[in-house]
Design a protein around this motif. Structure first.
Motif, short mmCIF file in Angstrom:
data_model
loop_
_atom_site.label_atom_id
_atom_site.label_comp_id
_atom_site.label_asym_id
_atom_site.label_seq_id
_atom_site.Cartn_x
_atom_site.Cartn_y
_atom_site.Cartn_z
N THR A 100 30.97 52.64 25.12
CA THR A 100 31.69 51.77 26.05
C THR A 100 30.79 50.60 26.42
O THR A 100 29.65 50.81 26.85
CB THR A 100 32.09 52.54 27.33
N VAL A 101 31.29 49.40 26.24
CA VAL A 101 30.60 48.19 26.70
C VAL A 101 31.30 47.80 27.99
O VAL A 101 32.47 47.41 27.99
CB VAL A 101 30.66 47.05 25.66
N ARG A 102 30.57 47.94 29.10
CA ARG A 102 31.13 47.73 30.44
C ARG A 102 30.52 46.47 31.03
O ARG A 102 29.31 46.32 31.05
CB ARG A 102 30.82 48.94 31.31
N ASP A 103 31.39 45.59 31.53
CA ASP A 103 30.88 44.39 32.19
C ASP A 103 31.50 44.23 33.56
O ASP A 103 32.44 44.93 33.92
CB ASP A 103 31.08 43.14 31.31
N SER A 104 30.94 43.32 34.32
CA SER A 104 31.44 43.05 35.68
C SER A 104 32.08 41.67 35.76
O SER A 104 32.15 41.09 36.83
CB SER A 104 30.28 43.15 36.68
N GLY A 105 32.54 41.19 34.63
CA GLY A 105 33.15 39.86 34.58
C GLY A 105 34.56 39.85 35.14
O GLY A 105 34.98 40.76 35.85
N PRO A 106 35.32 38.81 34.80
CA PRO A 106 36.66 38.64 35.36
C PRO A 106 37.73 39.54 34.76
O PRO A 106 38.84 39.62 35.27
CB PRO A 106 36.98 37.17 35.07
#
Length: 172
Positions: A100-106
């Motif tokens: 899983t590639v998790r980001d905090s973007g929009p």
């Protein structure tokens, strides 16, 4: 430097072959997913990006090394393009490896979550490739996942950001 150039040449060649034929043309082999992710993490750190790796695969994945590297590189580059806080979570089960590639973007508008997987589709509508690439990254990643007997799923996180879930099967 020469190794990096050789790797880049292989990635470009593999990508061009894929785009022109829709097929992966490289030998299947056992891939150390931990080493692959650490290498991509180091490459991105060299250009000032920070990615956190969580989890560990205890055995190799049977697959196509250049294609899988390109897939993960596309996912990570997308994540750092749109967010600063990027995590890679590796979860190994008996018959499936989930990355899983998790980001905090929009995140992505819910109605576009499947459309962004289509070739040449970009959420960012300008023709400026530096602001969002060419719209091939997720399409390539999805095709590579399928070639490995896996799937690629995008889902918005309730607290904000995006999870891109790559499931690979079978493991070696």
């Amino acid at each position: 430097f020469r190794k990096d150039l050789t790797d880049m040449e292989g990635l470009v060649s593999t990508t061009l072959e894929f785009v022109s034929s829709g097929e992966i043309n490289e030998p299947r082999q056992n891939i150390d997913i931990n080493a692959l992710l650490q290498s991509l993490q180091a490459d991105l750190e060299d250009i000032g990006e920070h990615i956190t790796l969580n989890g560990h695969a205890s055995r190799p994945v049977s697959g196509y090394a250049h294609s899988l590297k390109r897939c993960m590189q596309n996912l990570l580059e997308n994540a750092v393009r749109y967010a600063r806080d990027v995590q890679v979570i590796v979860d190994e089960q008996p018959d499936t490896l989930t990355i899983t590639v998790r980001d905090s973007g929009p995140g992505i508008a819910p109605e576009l979550l499947t459309q962004v997987l289509e070739p040449f589709y970009r959420v960012e509508a300008s023709r400026n490739s530096s602001s969002g690439g060419y719209g091939l990254g997720l399409s390539i990643a999805q095709t590579v996942a399928a070639a490995h007997g896996g799937t690629l799923e995008l889902r918005n996180r309730p607290e904000g950001g995006l999870d891109v879930v790559l499931r690979l099967s079978p493991l070696s």
